[in-house]
Design a protein around this motif. Structure first.
Motif, PDB file in Angstrom:
ATOM      1  N   PRO A 157       0.803  -1.222   0.000  1.00 10.21           N
ATOM      2  CA  PRO A 157       0.000   0.000   0.000  1.00 10.21           C
ATOM      3  C   PRO A 157       0.835   1.271   0.000  1.00 10.21           C
ATOM      4  O   PRO A 157       1.871   1.361   0.654  1.00 10.21           O
ATOM      5  CB  PRO A 157      -0.813  -0.121   1.301  1.00 10.21           C
ATOM      6  N   GLU A 158       0.358   2.255  -0.739  1.00  8.02           N
ATOM      7  CA  GLU A 158       0.914   3.605  -0.682  1.00  8.02           C
ATOM      8  C   GLU A 158       0.238   4.397   0.426  1.00  8.02           C
ATOM      9  O   GLU A 158       0.807   5.335   0.979  1.00  8.02           O
ATOM     10  CB  GLU A 158       0.710   4.300  -2.023  1.00  8.02           C
ATOM     11  N   ILE A 159      -0.999   4.002   0.743  1.00 11.12           N
ATOM     12  CA  ILE A 159      -1.803   4.626   1.791  1.00 11.12           C
ATOM     13  C   ILE A 159      -2.336   3.502   2.667  1.00 11.12           C
ATOM     14  O   ILE A 159      -2.796   2.477   2.157  1.00 11.12           O
ATOM     15  CB  ILE A 159      -2.983   5.414   1.190  1.00 11.12           C
ATOM     16  N   ALA A 160      -2.261   3.663   3.986  1.00 15.21           N
ATOM     17  CA  ALA A 160      -2.758   2.637   4.899  1.00 15.21           C
ATOM     18  C   ALA A 160      -3.675   3.277   5.932  1.00 15.21           C
ATOM     19  O   ALA A 160      -3.277   4.226   6.613  1.00 15.21           O
ATOM     20  CB  ALA A 160      -1.600   1.918   5.592  1.00 15.21           C
ATOM     21  N   LEU A 189       4.359  -0.995   9.685  1.00 16.48           N
ATOM     22  CA  LEU A 189       4.864   0.306   9.264  1.00 16.48           C
ATOM     23  C   LEU A 189       6.385   0.367   9.356  1.00 16.48           C
ATOM     24  O   LEU A 189       7.039   1.005   8.526  1.00 16.48           O
ATOM     25  CB  LEU A 189       4.240   1.413  10.111  1.00 16.48           C
ATOM     26  N   ALA A 190       6.954  -0.301  10.352  1.00 12.88           N
ATOM     27  CA  ALA A 190       8.408  -0.315  10.500  1.00 12.88           C
ATOM     28  C   ALA A 190       9.074  -1.121   9.391  1.00 12.88           C
ATOM     29  O   ALA A 190      10.226  -0.852   9.029  1.00 12.88           O
ATOM     30  CB  ALA A 190       8.791  -0.880  11.862  1.00 12.88           C
ATOM     31  N   ALA A 191       8.358  -2.113   8.841  1.00 10.03           N
ATOM     32  CA  ALA A 191       8.961  -3.017   7.861  1.00 10.03           C
ATOM     33  C   ALA A 191       8.788  -2.549   6.422  1.00 10.03           C
ATOM     34  O   ALA A 191       9.616  -2.862   5.563  1.00 10.03           O
ATOM     35  CB  ALA A 191       8.366  -4.418   8.017  1.00 10.03           C
ATOM     36  N   PRO A 194       8.958   1.702   0.482  1.00  9.77           N
ATOM     37  CA  PRO A 194       8.730   2.915   1.264  1.00  9.77           C
ATOM     38  C   PRO A 194       7.535   2.762   2.190  1.00  9.77           C
ATOM     39  O   PRO A 194       6.625   1.991   1.919  1.00  9.77           O
ATOM     40  CB  PRO A 194       8.468   3.985   0.199  1.00  9.77           C
ATOM     41  N   ARG A 195       7.568   3.514   3.268  1.00 10.30           N
ATOM     42  CA  ARG A 195       6.482   3.441   4.226  1.00 10.30           C
ATOM     43  C   ARG A 195       5.228   4.114   3.672  1.00 10.30           C
ATOM     44  O   ARG A 195       5.315   5.183   3.069  1.00 10.30           O
ATOM     45  CB  ARG A 195       6.882   4.159   5.517  1.00 10.30           C
TER      46      ARG A 195
END
Length: 234
Positions: A157-160, A189-191, A194-195
């Protein structure tokens, strides 16, 4: 009459329920084990209080709140990303009185977005995301949570989006989420690299002065409630 939000449905939901499997859960990655246990105890009490408050809302009240939050969310997404066509957005389906974004999910799909739902493929590991469409037939996954089937397309995802039990802003405006206690969102989110741009969705009344953030906690980029947008990142 039973609450329709509590009726069984064939949909996915946020797989962050480790606290229900282990009521004594605390994060061993915190720097001090006693502090971690104290924070875990405080969070359990706040979680129970906030969930009880949320359960006390009527279905009609939750629906009104969800519609208002959805409008603010649409504005945030439009201002931040313009069109969602071709973008991957990870959503959730509501359980336990969470704000219902299913109508928005269908609109995003119709607009050409790739909508995903989170899946626990391995316990105590980052979440995976599988594509969802209105025609997706769900299967039972970890903890019997319905999820897209294993042959559904994997997405990054680019957006979560993440449902909130509670939330807080710190002095610098960083947005923090109190979830169900399993730690899955923080790990994910840490993994991810890009986040994704991470947005918490919940009740304005669930705001706390702090969540007592620990080393493992990962801040969100924005919070959306029925009252508006808070903590929006750059």
């Amino acid at each position: 009459m039973s609450d329709p939000d509590d009726a069984p449905r064939g949909y996915a939901s946020p797989p962050c329920l480790a606290h229900e499997q282990d009521p004594g859960f605390f994060d061993p990655l915190a720097t001090d084990s006693r502090q971690a246990r104290d924070v875990a105890r405080w969070r359990r009490a706040e979680r129970e209080r906030l969930l009880a408050r949320r359960r006390a809302l009527s279905a009609a009240q939750r629906a009104r709140i969800a519609r208002a939050a959805s409008e603010h969310l649409s504005r945030l997404l439009s201002d931040r990303f313009g069109t969602l066509k071709g973008r991957a957005i990870a959503a959730y389906w509501p359980i336990k009185g969470e704000l219902d974004l299913r109508a928005s999910m269908a609109r995003w799909h119709e607009a050409g977005a790739f909508v995903a739902l989170p899946v626990v493929e391995r316990k105590a590991a980052p979440l995976a995301f599988r594509r969802w469409t209105p025609a997706t037939r769900m299967v039972r996954g970890v903890w019997n949570i319905p999820s897209p089937p294993p042959d559904a397309a994997p997405l990054v995802p680019e957006i979560a989006l993440a449902p909130l039990v509670g939330w807080a802003l710190d002095a610098d405006g960083a947005a923090w989420r109190l979830g169900y206690g399993g730690g899955y969102l923080d790990r994910t989110l840490a993994a991810l690299a890009p986040r994704p741009f991470a947005i918490g969705v919940g009740l304005a009344a669930a705001r706390l002065s702090t969540i007592l953030a620990q080393p493992h906690d990962v801040p969100l980029d924005a919070i959306v409630t029925e009252e508006g947008i808070a903590g929006e990142g750059p």
